[in-house]
Write an enzyme that holds these catalytic residues in place. Structure first.
Site, short mmCIF file in Angstrom:
data_model
loop_
_atom_site.label_atom_id
_atom_site.label_comp_id
_atom_site.label_asym_id
_atom_site.label_seq_id
_atom_site.Cartn_x
_atom_site.Cartn_y
_atom_site.Cartn_z
N ASN A 1 -4.34 9.68 -9.04
CA ASN A 1 -5.49 9.17 -8.29
C ASN A 1 -5.62 9.93 -6.99
OD1 ASN A 1 -5.28 7.42 -5.65
ND2 ASN A 1 -3.37 7.10 -6.79
N CYS B 1 0.31 8.63 2.32
CA CYS B 1 -0.81 8.85 1.42
C CYS B 1 -1.00 10.35 1.19
CB CYS B 1 -2.11 8.27 1.95
SG CYS B 1 -3.47 8.53 0.80
N LYS C 1 6.38 2.56 4.55
CA LYS C 1 6.23 3.02 3.16
C LYS C 1 6.31 4.54 3.09
CE LYS C 1 3.28 2.75 -0.94
NZ LYS C 1 2.11 2.11 -1.56
#
Lengths: 244, 303
Positions: free
Chosen positions: B69, B131, B166
């Site tokens: 993605n 990300c 994260k």
């Protein structure tokens, strides 16, 4: 949305690369033409979205073009096999806007979702005009089926080998109360420019989940960001923002 | 139910299963399908200070045992999340939610976290410094220990809620990044975000994704994720939340044995919207099969 295990009743080719699959199962979540189902196929991680072509009781008809591994696998499935589907996905067409002389425009495998739509509009007493576009005579399907519903049907092929030579925009009727279009983006864009009346256009996208969770198919519209899978695939003419 | 419970940074979870950010939206779509209160909690869609449309389409590609993605952090921005999504969520989810935050500068991370700190519904802040799909920030904070520490410190300064950093797997030494976050005051670590990948269309001879590269997730990454969770759990003292390709109750147990206190489930939700509900339902039988009385007893059991 509902997860349904369907049983395949029929799976036959209509052309060299387009097939029709008839399934039996719980269709209760499918509420409008233009919606789609998302199919789980062996060995593929993501489901494959296929538009609803027709629905009668627990019978569901899907027409799909073999374009990759998922649809090739569908082509090889046989009656009696089962298919795991998420059903009732997408908004579908709003039939209340149709008026008494709606025009249905389909290009290639954009034609199937218009079939159940035509059936419903004719049942409501509308005089339905259908215009279908294909590349060549060998690609044409469902011309007779649309006619059998009572629609006024004309077909165009890009190479002129069947019907009129050209595109759906070359065989438009003089007038319509509203239009419903489904097909490849260049066709949708041509329709958007050529037909003056209001309409609804159904878009395709590579999807992740198919039910609005992953934001994998979001596009920008005049009325804000829309997820093709959830807020679409049908967009109202007035909200479309073409990217080029 | 108590057999499944774990304590994540002071908050009791009924079970360790947490839908991962970006695969569960703000909960709405799934709440229509099942009672999402069965979840431990969920991590909501990565939220930034300002609204973001994300990347051009296509954003999604199939991969062997997984998917790529490149959504690019599409979200309505923190203010609308607070004014619209959280009140809506309250009507269907009565547990504390994990707020996932992204940013493009240290200040932006801090500002977004400060605004979410004021929300009672938010139980934990999960700060995404990983990300891979944005070009002006995101992962760059998660690939350098000093930068990771700066973001951690800045966020810790504006909140009293537990802060979970994260991490990106797209680094040579993930334990060093985790240690830097711990040193800077992080309360917990979650990992892994997606692995950078690529698909090329044979038809067009061009990358499938408009963003060219995308993040790989799904069962394909599970062993890599497990290895990294294990390495990080060995390197830090703070709790670790494991994720990456988890798609069964067995996977959850395996992640916990590798050191995870709780386990996030990502891509599986997209292929099967009922995935988390089924995993939670399957856990007791899997525990019985392997002689596990309480899940909390096995955390780090393989370390």
């Amino acid at each position: 949305m509902k997860q349904v295990i369907y049983t395949i009743l029929e799976n036959e080719p209509l052309t060299a690369d387009v097939c029709r699959m008839v399934l039996a199962g719980d269709n209760s979540a499918i509420t409008a033409p233009g919606q789609f189902v998302n199919l789980k196929l062996d060995g593929l991680f993501l489901r494959r979205p296929i538009s609803v072509c027709d629905l009668e009781g627990d019978r569901l008809t899907l027409i799909y073009k073999v374009v990759g591994r998922g649809t090739a696998q569908m082509r090889d499935m046989t009656p009696g096999q089962t298919l795991d589907a998420l059903t009732g996905l997408g908004n579908g067409y709003d039939l209340s806007l149709a008026g008494n002389r709606p025009l249905l425009l389909g290009g290639g495998v954009g034609a199937p979702p218009l079939y159940w739509l035509a059936k419903k509009l004719i049942a409501r007493g509308a005089a339905v005009a259908v215009r279908l576009g294909f590349n060549a005579a060998g690609d044409v399907f469902y011309e007779d089926e649309f006619r059998a519903l009572g629609a006024e049907v004309r077909v165009a092929t890009a190479d002129g080998s069947h019907g009129e030579k050209g595109f759906v925009t070359d065989i438009l009727p003089d007038a319509c109360t509203h239009y419903f279009a489904c097909g490849p983006e260049p066709m949708l864009k041509a329709v958007y420019r050529a037909v003056p009346s209001d309409g609804q256009l159904s878009f395709e996208a590579r999807m992740g989940c198919g039910f609005g969770a992953c934001m994998g198919c979001t596009c920008e519209t005049i009325t804000g960001y829309k997820r093709i899978c959830r807020d679409g695939p049908v967009l109202r003419k007035g909200e479309i923002l073409w990217t080029d | 139910m108590d057999r499944l419970s774990v304590n994540l940074l002071g908050i009791e979870l009924d079970n360790p299963v947490i839908p991962a950010s970006g695969t569960f939206g703000y909960g709405r779509e799934f709440a229509e399908l099942y009672d999402i209160n069965c979840l431990g909690t969920f991590s909501f869609k990565g939220t930034t200070l300002r609204p973001r449309l994300g990347n051009p389409l296509p954003r999604i590609a199939e991969a062997p045992a997984g998917m790529l993605n490149a959504v690019g952090l599409q979200n309505p921005g923190v203010d609308r999340v607070i004014s619209e999504e959280l009140p809506r969520l309250k009507t269907v989810f009565r547990k504390p939610v994990m707020a996932n935050v992204s940013g493009f500068s240290v200040e932006e991370y801090a500002e977004t976290c400060a605004r979410l700190d004021a929300c009672d519904q938010v139980g934990w802040l999960e700060v995404n410094i990983s990300c891979p799909n944005v070009h002006d920030g995101g992962m760059s904070f998660g690939t350098d220990p000093a930068m990771a520490a700066r973001v951690t410190k800045a966020v810790k300064a504006v909140t009293t809620k537990p802060v979970i950093m994260k991490l990106s797997p797209n680094v040579t030494d993930i334990a060093a990044i985790a240690a830097a976050c711990q040193e800077a005051g992080a309360d917990g670590i979650s990992l892994i975000n997606t692995l950078m990948g690529l698909r090329i269309s044979l038809k067009s001879r061009r990358p499938v994704l408009a963003n060219v590269t995308g993040g790989l997730s799904g069962p394909a990454v599970f062993p890599v994720a497990l290895r990294m969770v294990y390495q990080v759990a060995k390197a830090v003292k703070i709790p670790v939340v494991g994720m990456g390709g988890v798609s069964s109750a067995e996977d959850v147990v395996e992640m916990m044995l590798a050191g995870a206190t709780a386990v996030e489930v990502g891509a599986a939700n997209l292929a099967d919207p009922f995935a988390c509900m089924k995993i939670i339902g399957d856990l007791p039988a899997v525990m019985d099969r392997y002689g596990i009385d309480n899940l909390r007893d096995i955390i780090g059991g393989a370390l």
